[in-house]
Design a protein around this motif. Structure first.
Motif, PDB file in Angstrom:
ATOM      1  N   ARG A   5       3.299  11.423  -6.362  1.00  0.00           N
ATOM      2  CA  ARG A   5       3.261  12.612  -5.510  1.00  0.00           C
ATOM      3  C   ARG A   5       1.819  12.813  -5.048  1.00  0.00           C
ATOM      4  O   ARG A   5       0.883  12.788  -5.848  1.00  0.00           O
ATOM      5  CB  ARG A   5       3.752  13.832  -6.285  1.00  0.00           C
ATOM      6  N   VAL A   6       1.634  12.990  -3.756  1.00  0.00           N
ATOM      7  CA  VAL A   6       0.304  13.180  -3.191  1.00  0.00           C
ATOM      8  C   VAL A   6      -0.120  14.633  -3.394  1.00  0.00           C
ATOM      9  O   VAL A   6       0.562  15.559  -2.962  1.00  0.00           O
ATOM     10  CB  VAL A   6       0.292  12.820  -1.686  1.00  0.00           C
ATOM     11  N   GLU A   7      -1.253  14.814  -4.061  1.00  0.00           N
ATOM     12  CA  GLU A   7      -1.798  16.150  -4.294  1.00  0.00           C
ATOM     13  C   GLU A   7      -2.772  16.555  -3.198  1.00  0.00           C
ATOM     14  O   GLU A   7      -2.812  17.709  -2.802  1.00  0.00           O
ATOM     15  CB  GLU A   7      -2.482  16.206  -5.658  1.00  0.00           C
ATOM     16  N   SER A   8      -3.587  15.599  -2.751  1.00  0.00           N
ATOM     17  CA  SER A   8      -4.532  15.861  -1.662  1.00  0.00           C
ATOM     18  C   SER A   8      -4.894  14.550  -0.997  1.00  0.00           C
ATOM     19  O   SER A   8      -4.794  13.491  -1.604  1.00  0.00           O
ATOM     20  CB  SER A   8      -5.792  16.558  -2.183  1.00  0.00           C
ATOM     21  N   VAL A   9      -5.293  14.658   0.266  1.00  0.00           N
ATOM     22  CA  VAL A   9      -5.675  13.480   1.047  1.00  0.00           C
ATOM     23  C   VAL A   9      -6.991  13.773   1.746  1.00  0.00           C
ATOM     24  O   VAL A   9      -7.183  14.859   2.290  1.00  0.00           O
ATOM     25  CB  VAL A   9      -4.592  13.132   2.105  1.00  0.00           C
ATOM     26  N   THR A  10      -7.872  12.801   1.735  1.00  0.00           N
ATOM     27  CA  THR A  10      -9.104  12.851   2.516  1.00  0.00           C
ATOM     28  C   THR A  10      -9.042  11.709   3.517  1.00  0.00           C
ATOM     29  O   THR A  10      -8.852  10.559   3.133  1.00  0.00           O
ATOM     30  CB  THR A  10     -10.337  12.718   1.610  1.00  0.00           C
ATOM     31  N   ILE A  11      -9.172  12.051   4.790  1.00  0.00           N
ATOM     32  CA  ILE A  11      -9.109  11.050   5.858  1.00  0.00           C
ATOM     33  C   ILE A  11     -10.506  10.881   6.449  1.00  0.00           C
ATOM     34  O   ILE A  11     -11.124  11.842   6.871  1.00  0.00           O
ATOM     35  CB  ILE A  11      -8.140  11.487   6.981  1.00  0.00           C
ATOM     36  N   GLY A  12     -10.972   9.645   6.450  1.00  0.00           N
ATOM     37  CA  GLY A  12     -12.282   9.339   7.016  1.00  0.00           C
ATOM     38  C   GLY A  12     -12.154   8.353   8.149  1.00  0.00           C
ATOM     39  O   GLY A  12     -11.075   8.165   8.714  1.00  0.00           O
ATOM     40  N   ASP A  13     -13.262   7.688   8.455  1.00  0.00           N
ATOM     41  CA  ASP A  13     -13.270   6.686   9.517  1.00  0.00           C
ATOM     42  C   ASP A  13     -12.385   5.511   9.145  1.00  0.00           C
ATOM     43  O   ASP A  13     -12.179   5.202   7.973  1.00  0.00           O
ATOM     44  CB  ASP A  13     -14.692   6.178   9.761  1.00  0.00           C
TER      45      ASP A  13
ATOM     46  N   ALA B  39      -6.210   9.202  -1.412  1.00  0.00           N
ATOM     47  CA  ALA B  39      -5.238  10.215  -1.820  1.00  0.00           C
ATOM     48  C   ALA B  39      -5.341  10.401  -3.327  1.00  0.00           C
ATOM     49  O   ALA B  39      -5.395   9.414  -4.072  1.00  0.00           O
ATOM     50  CB  ALA B  39      -3.826   9.789  -1.442  1.00  0.00           C
ATOM     51  N   ASP B  40      -5.397  11.656  -3.750  1.00  0.00           N
ATOM     52  CA  ASP B  40      -5.326  11.986  -5.167  1.00  0.00           C
ATOM     53  C   ASP B  40      -3.851  12.175  -5.491  1.00  0.00           C
ATOM     54  O   ASP B  40      -3.161  12.949  -4.809  1.00  0.00           O
ATOM     55  CB  ASP B  40      -6.100  13.266  -5.461  1.00  0.00           C
ATOM     56  N   CYS B  41      -3.378  11.475  -6.517  1.00  0.00           N
ATOM     57  CA  CYS B  41      -1.931  11.416  -6.765  1.00  0.00           C
ATOM     58  C   CYS B  41      -1.582  11.680  -8.227  1.00  0.00           C
ATOM     59  O   CYS B  41      -2.383  11.436  -9.122  1.00  0.00           O
ATOM     60  CB  CYS B  41      -1.408  10.027  -6.397  1.00  0.00           C
ATOM     61  N   VAL B  42      -0.348  12.124  -8.425  1.00  0.00           N
ATOM     62  CA  VAL B  42       0.240  12.296  -9.746  1.00  0.00           C
ATOM     63  C   VAL B  42       1.449  11.370  -9.817  1.00  0.00           C
ATOM     64  O   VAL B  42       2.307  11.389  -8.921  1.00  0.00           O
ATOM     65  CB  VAL B  42       0.674  13.763  -9.983  1.00  0.00           C
ATOM     66  N   VAL B  43       1.515  10.557 -10.874  1.00  0.00           N
ATOM     67  CA  VAL B  43       2.627   9.630 -11.024  1.00  0.00           C
ATOM     68  C   VAL B  43       3.918  10.425 -11.203  1.00  0.00           C
ATOM     69  O   VAL B  43       4.015  11.311 -12.056  1.00  0.00           O
ATOM     70  CB  VAL B  43       2.397   8.668 -12.203  1.00  0.00           C
ATOM     71  N   HIS B  44       4.891  10.119 -10.375  1.00  0.00           N
ATOM     72  CA  HIS B  44       6.184  10.809 -10.373  1.00  0.00           C
ATOM     73  C   HIS B  44       7.264   9.966 -11.049  1.00  0.00           C
ATOM     74  O   HIS B  44       8.092  10.481 -11.794  1.00  0.00           O
ATOM     75  CB  HIS B  44       6.573  11.119  -8.918  1.00  0.00           C
ATOM     76  N   ASP B  45       7.258   8.646 -10.789  1.00  0.00           N
ATOM     77  CA  ASP B  45       8.305   7.784 -11.322  1.00  0.00           C
ATOM     78  C   ASP B  45       7.802   6.343 -11.367  1.00  0.00           C
ATOM     79  O   ASP B  45       7.025   5.924 -10.510  1.00  0.00           O
ATOM     80  CB  ASP B  45       9.553   7.869 -10.429  1.00  0.00           C
ATOM     81  N   ILE B  46       8.250   5.613 -12.378  1.00  0.00           N
ATOM     82  CA  ILE B  46       7.941   4.184 -12.503  1.00  0.00           C
ATOM     83  C   ILE B  46       9.237   3.476 -12.882  1.00  0.00           C
ATOM     84  O   ILE B  46       9.949   3.914 -13.780  1.00  0.00           O
ATOM     85  CB  ILE B  46       6.871   3.919 -13.579  1.00  0.00           C
ATOM     86  N   ARG B  47       9.514   2.385 -12.153  1.00  0.00           N
ATOM     87  CA  ARG B  47      10.706   1.591 -12.484  1.00  0.00           C
ATOM     88  C   ARG B  47      10.445   0.134 -12.134  1.00  0.00           C
ATOM     89  O   ARG B  47       9.592  -0.173 -11.298  1.00  0.00           O
ATOM     90  CB  ARG B  47      11.944   2.114 -11.768  1.00  0.00           C
ATOM     91  N   GLU B  48      11.199  -0.741 -12.784  1.00  0.00           N
ATOM     92  CA  GLU B  48      11.088  -2.165 -12.497  1.00  0.00           C
ATOM     93  C   GLU B  48      11.851  -2.495 -11.220  1.00  0.00           C
ATOM     94  O   GLU B  48      12.966  -2.027 -11.016  1.00  0.00           O
ATOM     95  CB  GLU B  48      11.665  -2.986 -13.648  1.00  0.00           C
ATOM     96  N   VAL B  49      11.215  -3.272 -10.357  1.00  0.00           N
ATOM     97  CA  VAL B  49      11.843  -3.765  -9.133  1.00  0.00           C
ATOM     98  C   VAL B  49      11.411  -5.215  -8.969  1.00  0.00           C
ATOM     99  O   VAL B  49      10.223  -5.494  -8.782  1.00  0.00           O
ATOM    100  CB  VAL B  49      11.415  -2.940  -7.893  1.00  0.00           C
ATOM    101  N   GLY B  50      12.348  -6.131  -9.041  1.00  0.00           N
ATOM    102  CA  GLY B  50      11.995  -7.547  -8.950  1.00  0.00           C
ATOM    103  C   GLY B  50      10.984  -7.901 -10.023  1.00  0.00           C
ATOM    104  O   GLY B  50      11.153  -7.535 -11.182  1.00  0.00           O
ATOM    105  N   TRP B  51       9.918  -8.591  -9.648  1.00  0.00           N
ATOM    106  CA  TRP B  51       8.869  -8.970 -10.591  1.00  0.00           C
ATOM    107  C   TRP B  51       7.734  -7.956 -10.602  1.00  0.00           C
ATOM    108  O   TRP B  51       6.650  -8.229 -11.104  1.00  0.00           O
ATOM    109  CB  TRP B  51       8.313 -10.344 -10.238  1.00  0.00           C
TER     110      TRP B  51
END
Length: 172
Positions: A146-154, A127-139
């Motif tokens: 956000r997914v811009e495009s997906v290539t599905i193979g075997d 999946a080609d992606c664009v970062v939408h949000d980053i936050r601290e969760v636990g460690w």
């Protein structure tokens, strides 16, 4: 790089880490950047939220080069999330910091450059992606992309991760 001889889920006093190790799942490789500024990390703690748009959400090591690049903004706001096969288990170990990578992480394999980051040439699903949000969760840091495009193979021999070990799928 730190290579540990101990089992990554052996901490008897950390029940949540041991629980996570029993969940298991498909191993992915997240990559970003170009040229010498490339970074990547093996990630097995992820999920996909479908919709319009769809999102990939991953838990990343906050001390990783990938986390640094994704949090730096600008050109690091893009990444490739690729699903690995059993044949990529050495690559997974190298990007997880569990196996030496002579010449650097991107030296031993063939990579395809894309506007979203480098992609391992032998990967069939990504999946080609664009970062939408980053936050601290636990460690960890939770990275929502956000997914811009997906290539599905075997999906013949997915690389799975459970209890600190890479496994072959018995069902393929």
């Amino acid at each position: 790089m730190t290579i540990h001889s101990d089992h990554p889920f052996s901490t008897p006093d950390d029940a949540a880490r041991r629980l996570r190790g029993r969940l298991g799942g498909q191993v992915s490789l997240w990559t970003t950047g170009t040229g010498p500024a490339r970074a990547g990390l093996t990630v097995s703690s992820l999920l996909v939220a479908t919709g319009e748009p769809s999102f990939v959400i991953g838990l990343l090591d906050p001390d990783s080069d990938l986390a640094d690049r994704l949090q730096s903004g600008a050109d690091a706001a893009w990444c490739v999330v690729q699903l690995l096969s059993w044949s990529h288990h050495d690559v997974a170990e190298q990007f997880a910091g569990q196996m030496p990578a002579p010449g650097g992480l991107f030296a031993a394999d063939t990579w395809v450059d894309s506007p979203f980051g480098p992609r391992l040439a032998g990967v069939d699903t990504w999946a080609d992606c664009v970062v939408h949000d980053i936050r601290e969760v636990g460690w960890s840091i939770e990275v929502t992309c956000r997914v811009e495009s997906v290539t599905i193979g075997d999906d013949d021999e997915p690389l799975l991760h459970r209890r600190g070990r890479y496994l072959r799928s018995s069902t393929g």
